[in-house]
Design an enzyme around this catalytic site. Structure first.
Site, PDB file in Angstrom:
ATOM      1  N   TYR A  21      37.928 -50.024 -61.651  1.00  0.00           N
ATOM      2  CA  TYR A  21      38.355 -48.696 -61.300  1.00  0.00           C
ATOM      3  C   TYR A  21      37.062 -47.692 -61.920  1.00  0.00           C
ATOM      4  O   TYR A  21      36.915 -46.898 -61.367  1.00  0.00           O
ATOM      5  CB  TYR A  21      39.559 -48.144 -61.811  1.00  0.00           C
ATOM      6  CG  TYR A  21      39.988 -46.688 -62.085  1.00  0.00           C
ATOM      7  CD1 TYR A  21      39.957 -46.167 -60.557  1.00  0.00           C
ATOM      8  CD2 TYR A  21      39.834 -45.905 -62.932  1.00  0.00           C
ATOM      9  CE1 TYR A  21      40.320 -44.619 -60.411  1.00  0.00           C
ATOM     10  CE2 TYR A  21      40.286 -44.631 -62.804  1.00  0.00           C
ATOM     11  CZ  TYR A  21      40.354 -43.873 -61.663  1.00  0.00           C
ATOM     12  OH  TYR A  21      40.578 -42.556 -61.552  1.00  0.00           O
ATOM     13  N   ARG A  42      31.901 -42.882 -56.696  1.00  0.00           N
ATOM     14  CA  ARG A  42      32.553 -41.511 -56.110  1.00  0.00           C
ATOM     15  C   ARG A  42      31.881 -40.399 -56.725  1.00  0.00           C
ATOM     16  O   ARG A  42      31.906 -39.348 -55.866  1.00  0.00           O
ATOM     17  CB  ARG A  42      34.011 -41.633 -56.159  1.00  0.00           C
ATOM     18  CG  ARG A  42      34.692 -40.360 -55.913  1.00  0.00           C
ATOM     19  CD  ARG A  42      36.391 -40.412 -55.941  1.00  0.00           C
ATOM     20  NE  ARG A  42      36.647 -40.787 -57.073  1.00  0.00           N
ATOM     21  CZ  ARG A  42      37.860 -40.804 -57.664  1.00  0.00           C
ATOM     22  NH1 ARG A  42      38.942 -40.688 -56.707  1.00  0.00           N
ATOM     23  NH2 ARG A  42      38.472 -41.084 -58.796  1.00  0.00           N
ATOM     24  N   TYR A  94      37.832 -35.250 -67.723  1.00  0.00           N
ATOM     25  CA  TYR A  94      38.301 -36.376 -68.731  1.00  0.00           C
ATOM     26  C   TYR A  94      37.185 -36.678 -69.764  1.00  0.00           C
ATOM     27  O   TYR A  94      35.955 -36.989 -69.007  1.00  0.00           O
ATOM     28  CB  TYR A  94      38.650 -37.815 -68.114  1.00  0.00           C
ATOM     29  CG  TYR A  94      40.375 -37.589 -67.260  1.00  0.00           C
ATOM     30  CD1 TYR A  94      41.042 -36.464 -67.794  1.00  0.00           C
ATOM     31  CD2 TYR A  94      40.689 -38.623 -66.533  1.00  0.00           C
ATOM     32  CE1 TYR A  94      42.554 -36.742 -67.168  1.00  0.00           C
ATOM     33  CE2 TYR A  94      41.956 -38.543 -66.199  1.00  0.00           C
ATOM     34  CZ  TYR A  94      42.875 -37.443 -66.190  1.00  0.00           C
ATOM     35  OH  TYR A  94      44.139 -37.497 -65.954  1.00  0.00           O
ATOM     36  N   ARG A  97      43.995 -31.728 -58.787  1.00  0.00           N
ATOM     37  CA  ARG A  97      45.539 -32.214 -58.729  1.00  0.00           C
ATOM     38  C   ARG A  97      46.126 -31.954 -57.731  1.00  0.00           C
ATOM     39  O   ARG A  97      47.447 -32.624 -56.871  1.00  0.00           O
ATOM     40  CB  ARG A  97      46.061 -31.416 -59.972  1.00  0.00           C
ATOM     41  CG  ARG A  97      45.640 -31.771 -61.272  1.00  0.00           C
ATOM     42  CD  ARG A  97      45.973 -33.200 -61.732  1.00  0.00           C
ATOM     43  NE  ARG A  97      45.284 -33.579 -63.162  1.00  0.00           N
ATOM     44  CZ  ARG A  97      45.355 -34.756 -63.409  1.00  0.00           C
ATOM     45  NH1 ARG A  97      45.933 -35.725 -62.772  1.00  0.00           N
ATOM     46  NH2 ARG A  97      44.524 -34.922 -64.841  1.00  0.00           N
ATOM     47  N   GLU A 137      53.448 -43.853 -60.404  1.00  0.00           N
ATOM     48  CA  GLU A 137      52.739 -42.591 -59.635  1.00  0.00           C
ATOM     49  C   GLU A 137      53.398 -42.199 -58.509  1.00  0.00           C
ATOM     50  O   GLU A 137      53.939 -42.817 -57.945  1.00  0.00           O
ATOM     51  CB  GLU A 137      51.319 -42.827 -59.269  1.00  0.00           C
ATOM     52  CG  GLU A 137      50.388 -42.787 -60.720  1.00  0.00           C
ATOM     53  CD  GLU A 137      48.908 -42.975 -60.228  1.00  0.00           C
ATOM     54  OE1 GLU A 137      48.405 -43.468 -61.326  1.00  0.00           O
ATOM     55  OE2 GLU A 137      48.276 -42.858 -59.216  1.00  0.00           O
TER      56      GLU A 137
END
Ligand code: 3EB
Length: 368
Positions: free
Chosen positions: A158, A165, A218, A231, A339
């Site tokens: 990940y 990305r 983060y 979000r 999720e």
């Protein structure tokens, strides 16, 4: 929190919208398609191989190896009452209306090509393509690949994905990271790196959650490059706006909350969704009654044994007209067990900016 407080569908909600996502029984896909073959923007199947009619292949089809808990199996369908045109090049399959582009690409992983490199290439390609086609604004992206929590060359896959990305989006996006699309990144059981997305001629308005540190901020403990997503994205349109909500988990601040507790993680996730929706209403002057009843949620659950518990919580807290699809998938942090992502329709013809909602106080009382 008792429920998300969304209103029931209006009577006129049955008319086909300029953009709509919904779940249909997999078996009805063929007759739906026959009835309106030129109104399909895309199909998302939750099994490895596409077994549907081949005529459907004119539109982008995404097959994800994510087992469904729901029976009979449901297929996700993107439709529009506007004429749809199709374009396919270099492995990217796109469907377009006057307003939006739904696109999909899959890249097979090969030995010797790290996932960050593959991800970077995929994003470069899709960003160039949407610009060339005239839909330069990326609103929403879904990312899927297998073994998301497995280490490769000393870094979790990940986190490799996040590096690639980030590089592609940081290079491409003006005003990065404020223009990032809402995102999902989920581990499949098998298959390629599969990315599908919604882009638009007009920019969306990206929304953050006041309870959560923006993912793109983060700290480095979560990986060398932060996850590049918003979000939520509000897509304004005179033919009905949408709030496209990123996959939302039990993350408060930037920390995972309620480790090992699926029940409380689900409640925390619902709380995050409620705060995000309320915050969107406040900053964009939307009253709670202006959601038009179109509400489609997707729930990812890591362990099958948690399904019934999660479903029972959502049954109790979400209005009955909400469509929900339950899938087994792996979250990007090992400790996250559930999720939830969603799409909400808005009846309004345009979205006002910076107006306080009069319903503000009343909605907050409904929160946890
Ligand atoms: C989180 O809040 C949970 O990397 O695209 C949610 C949605 C999460 C999207 C992504 C990750 C992504 O950080 C994980």
């Amino acid at each position: 929190m008792r429920n998300l407080g969304l209103t029931c569908p209006q009577d006129d909600n049955n008319c086909i919208a300029a953009l709509r996502m919904g779940y249909v029984k997999a078996g009805t896909l063929e007759s739906l398609f026959k009835a309106s073959p030129f109104n399909f923007l895309g199909i998302v199947r939750h099994d490895r191989n596409f077994g549907g009619p081949s005529a459907l292949a004119v539109c982008p089809i995404v097959c994800l190896d994510l087992p469904q808990f729901s029976a009979p199996p449901l297929t996700e369908v993107w439709t529009s009452r506007l004429p749809v045109t199709y374009h396919q090049t270099e492995g990217i399959h796109c469907a377009m209306t006057d307003e939006v582009l739904f696109g999909a690409l899959q890249l097979e992983e090969r030995p010797g090509i790290r996932l960050d490199i593959l991800t970077y290439r995929a994003y470069r390609r899709l960003l160039l393509e949407i610009r060339a086609l005239g839909y330069p604004h990326l609103l929403r992206v879904w990312n899927y690949f297998p073994h998301i929590n497995r280490d490769a060359d000393g870094l979790e896959r990940y986190r490799h994905f996040c590096v690639g990305r980030h590089q592609a989006l940081a290079e491409d996006c003006l005003d990065f990271p404020r223009t990032l699309p809402a995102g999902t990144a989920i581990g499949t059981r098998s298959g390629p790196l599969s990315i599908h997305f919604l882009a638009a001629r007009q920019p969306g308005m990206h929304v953050e959650n006041p309870r959560q540190v923006s993912a793109y901020k983060y700290p480095h403990v979560y990986g060398p490059r932060s996850p590049s997503f918003a979000r939520a994205t509000l897509r304004p349109s005179t033919s009905g706006s949408h709030l496209l909500i990123a996959a939302t988990a039990s993350v408060v601040g930037h920390a995972s909350a309620h480790i090992g507790k699926p029940h409380t993680q689900t409640l925390e996730t619902l709380h995050n969704l409620n705060v995000l929706i309320t915050h969107t209403e406040q900053i964009h002057g939307i009253g709670r009654g202006q959601w038009d009843g179109e509400a489609v949620f997707k729930v990812y659950i890591r362990h099958p044994e948690h399904f019934e518990r999660v479903r029972d919580i959502l049954k109790e807290r979400l209005p009955s007209h909400v469509q929900i699809l339950y899938l087994q998938g792996e979250m990007c942090r090992r400790e996250l067990l559930v999720e939830i992502e969603g799409i909400l329709g808005l009846e309004m013809t345009h979205v006002a900016n910076q107006t306080k909602s009069p319903a503000h106080e009343r909605i907050l009382q409904r929160s946890c």
